[in-house]
Write a protein that holds these residues in place. Structure first.
Motif, PDB file in Angstrom:
ATOM      1  N   MET A 180       3.338  -3.829   2.900  1.00 17.56           N
ATOM      2  CA  MET A 180       3.102  -3.810   4.340  1.00 17.56           C
ATOM      3  C   MET A 180       2.709  -2.411   4.817  1.00 17.56           C
ATOM      4  O   MET A 180       1.838  -2.254   5.675  1.00 17.56           O
ATOM      5  N   GLY A 181       3.350  -1.406   4.233  1.00 15.51           N
ATOM      6  CA  GLY A 181       2.960  -0.029   4.559  1.00 15.51           C
ATOM      7  C   GLY A 181       1.527   0.242   4.129  1.00 15.51           C
ATOM      8  O   GLY A 181       0.757   0.893   4.853  1.00 15.51           O
ATOM      9  N   ALA A 182       1.171  -0.280   2.947  1.00 16.52           N
ATOM     10  CA  ALA A 182      -0.199  -0.095   2.452  1.00 16.52           C
ATOM     11  C   ALA A 182      -1.210  -0.747   3.383  1.00 16.52           C
ATOM     12  O   ALA A 182      -2.262  -0.161   3.701  1.00 16.52           O
ATOM     13  N   ILE A 183      -0.897  -1.954   3.843  1.00 13.85           N
ATOM     14  CA  ILE A 183      -1.795  -2.657   4.769  1.00 13.85           C
ATOM     15  C   ILE A 183      -1.985  -1.825   6.038  1.00 13.85           C
ATOM     16  O   ILE A 183      -3.101  -1.625   6.514  1.00 13.85           O
ATOM     17  N   LEU A 184      -0.880  -1.292   6.553  1.00 14.07           N
ATOM     18  CA  LEU A 184      -0.956  -0.500   7.784  1.00 14.07           C
ATOM     19  C   LEU A 184      -1.655   0.831   7.557  1.00 14.07           C
ATOM     20  O   LEU A 184      -2.218   1.407   8.483  1.00 14.07           O
ATOM     21  N   GLY A 185      -1.597   1.313   6.318  1.00 15.32           N
ATOM     22  CA  GLY A 185      -2.280   2.574   6.000  1.00 15.32           C
ATOM     23  C   GLY A 185      -3.727   2.360   5.589  1.00 15.32           C
ATOM     24  O   GLY A 185      -4.369   3.294   5.116  1.00 15.32           O
ATOM     25  N   ASN A 186      -4.221   1.120   5.759  1.00 13.33           N
ATOM     26  CA  ASN A 186      -5.612   0.801   5.433  1.00 13.33           C
ATOM     27  C   ASN A 186      -5.952   0.974   3.969  1.00 13.33           C
ATOM     28  O   ASN A 186      -7.088   1.312   3.611  1.00 13.33           O
ATOM     29  N   ALA A 187      -4.972   0.765   3.101  1.00 13.50           N
ATOM     30  CA  ALA A 187      -5.256   0.788   1.667  1.00 13.50           C
ATOM     31  C   ALA A 187      -6.160  -0.397   1.326  1.00 13.50           C
ATOM     32  O   ALA A 187      -6.151  -1.413   2.022  1.00 13.50           O
ATOM     33  N   ASP A 188      -6.947  -0.261   0.253  1.00 13.52           N
ATOM     34  CA  ASP A 188      -7.715  -1.433  -0.155  1.00 13.52           C
ATOM     35  C   ASP A 188      -6.790  -2.407  -0.898  1.00 13.52           C
ATOM     36  O   ASP A 188      -5.658  -2.066  -1.248  1.00 13.52           O
ATOM     37  N   ASP A 189      -7.286  -3.619  -1.113  1.00 14.01           N
ATOM     38  CA  ASP A 189      -6.434  -4.678  -1.671  1.00 14.01           C
ATOM     39  C   ASP A 189      -5.858  -4.308  -3.037  1.00 14.01           C
ATOM     40  O   ASP A 189      -4.704  -4.635  -3.342  1.00 14.01           O
ATOM     41  N   ASN A 190      -6.671  -3.637  -3.855  1.00 18.64           N
ATOM     42  CA  ASN A 190      -6.188  -3.246  -5.182  1.00 18.64           C
ATOM     43  C   ASN A 190      -5.006  -2.294  -5.083  1.00 18.64           C
ATOM     44  O   ASN A 190      -4.001  -2.459  -5.774  1.00 18.64           O
ATOM     45  N   ASP A 191      -5.156  -1.288  -4.244  1.00 19.09           N
ATOM     46  CA  ASP A 191      -4.078  -0.307  -4.099  1.00 19.09           C
ATOM     47  C   ASP A 191      -2.823  -0.953  -3.511  1.00 19.09           C
ATOM     48  O   ASP A 191      -1.697  -0.637  -3.916  1.00 19.09           O
TER      49      ASP A 191
END
Lengths: 324, 324
Positions: A180-191
């Motif tokens: 969820m943090g990654a999604i909010l940080g605009n990480a790509d799907d792989n990351d």
């Protein structure tokens, strides 16, 4: 980037800022009580660290999701404690003990809803992805708790079933907090997926460590009575492995101890000796180590400069070296 | 526009299409069980009728929200039945009776999460508004259930407290079911609010009718034993009003009956006579009528041609004239 202490502080403040009506008292007091008796707030920290990993300047952007994760965690504790008939949580009376089971059911329900209220504060364009991740995790945690209860009544449980259960019951929450943090940080799907895998594997390693520490940990440092799992005949990695590997020389003695209630110290010592003879500690340490390696491999695979990953690596090391 | 029977059919199909894993069996079987023992599916129908009121051609657009409402309703039934120690639901064993309380707690939790999974399928641009409406309602329903339990242990409850409780426990769900349909049908905020008010007032009238029917209904048509509330000393509108208005001529006799457990028929008959002498049925009918008028006033205020409102008006009439 923020340092870990700053983020932890923000979580503590954020929890205090959650709207908590005075009334009805029996609905909200238990929630305040459980939240204030603490815990290490690891899960919301994972969300904020994950968002920070991908350069979110404004931590407040990720805070509601982090709080949702912590509220969900407390919801599951409140309800699990009823189901497990647990008298204590973090050294304090559980909610169903201090009040009664009905209060714990309803306050727990409301905690889950409060988690979703926090989620709803997240940026609208991220909501579908966040809800998908959160809902999947939430159902999996219920499935894990159900399997855990089912295992109590089963004559035999396999190692794979056990690993599946702890993955669902405890590890996917760590993975999802990070995702969820990654999604909010605009990480790509792989990351985002790598970070999820990092969390799940850390969670699995942590749970195996918990099983090991119950028997081999220093009670003073571990904070629990040594051998609690042995006394409860709990189907941990160690016991399942022991039952799987014990031959005719050891199995009868192991079965005999499983069929007796004590004396406590004698049972713990005797089963520990059998574990030692079977080498189940080593097997568990090996499995733990394998998950740690998978966790770090997933962390390494994330397309961000390695120095930015230091806070997450440090946190994992802290979690996974509690008394060793 | 669709007719009511078509929409009801779509709800029944939609419920069957919900992903329901086989495993863990103890988590999903109770959910399937409770959903298949039925109910009238009024709440999801309200969502679809509301969306249809504002010309949603594609009912499937509003179906996930309707199913979310129905799943939430069943979640609250499953948990309320534990708290109320209810043996039967819709004439069948309750989940905590058929399985056990732990199963009912966890399956109920999962039902609530499944409701949010449906919500997450709604059009993304509507999600923030839908979540806000749904979460507000969900917390209010918990608050209402808590007040209902609190009232059991209170010596005296006022009419206003009682009305507040039933508004929270049962009426806001009807209002929110409609409001969510309005949101999905692109109604403006005023119309969505009117529709919400319509639903809340219908809900209040319905609950008062329920209180009346317990004492004055035809048991054959009503489907419950007459006087069940009287035997349980349940603080209904009738009892609260009776306690508020009884003077020294009637109060001692009322108190005496409240202090006895039976014989059942004698108690029901005697309390009914006291209710008649105090005119509490008329008071309840008057209050019910006031809510019905407010409901229709809210429906009238909606800026849509009156013929389009016919299905909602008809449904309300059906609900509010069950045996009179």
């Amino acid at each position: 980037m923020h340092n870990t202490a700053q983020l932890q502080q923000r979580i503590i403040e954020g929890l205090k800022e959650i709207d908590m009506p005075e009334f009805p008292q029996n609905l909200y007091e238990p929630i305040k009580y459980l939240l204030q008796i603490g815990g290490k707030r690891i899960r919301p920290l994972l969300t904020l660290l994950a968002a920070d990993l991908f350069s979110v300047d404004d931590t407040d952007n990720a805070l509601p999701a982090a709080l949702a994760v912590e509220l969900f965690h407390n919801f599951s504790l409140m309800h699990d404690d009823i189901m497990d008939n647990a008298p204590l949580r973090r050294g304090q009376q559980t909610v169903h003990e201090k009040w009664n089971p009905n209060v714990a059911i309803l306050s727990g329900d409301n905690l889950l809803i409060m988690a979703y209220r926090q989620l709803a504060k997240c940026p609208p364009e991220k909501l579908p992805q966040l809800l998908e991740a959160f809902n999947t995790m939430a159902t999996e945690v219920c499935e894990g708790q159900q399997l855990d209860m089912d295992f109590e009544n089963m004559a035999s449980v396999g190692i794979d079933d056990y690993l599946r259960m702890i993955r669902l019951k405890t590890s996917v929450l760590l993975g999802t907090a990070l995702k969820m943090g990654a999604i909010l940080g605009n990480a790509d799907d792989n990351d985002a997926q790598h970070l999820y895998d990092f969390g799940v594997n850390v969670g699995l390693a942590f749970q195996l460590q918990d099983d090991i520490l119950d028997v081999y940990g220093d009670p003073a440092q571990f904070g629990k009575q040594r051998g609690g799992d042995i006394l409860a005949n709990k189907k941990t990695y160690l016991l399942i492995k022991a039952l799987e590997t014990a031959g005719t020389d050891i199995r009868p003695e192991l079965d005999r101890w499983l069929a007796t209630d004590g004396p406590a110290e004698a049972k713990v010592n005797a089963v520990t000796v059998l574990y030692d003879r079977l080498g189940v500690r080593q097997a568990a340490e090996l499995a733990k180590q394998r998950y740690i390696e998978q966790a770090y491999a997933a962390l390494d695979a994330i397309g961000v400069h390695t120095t930015r990953k230091t806070p997450l690596r440090t946190l994992a090391q802290t979690l996974l070296n509690r008394t060793s």
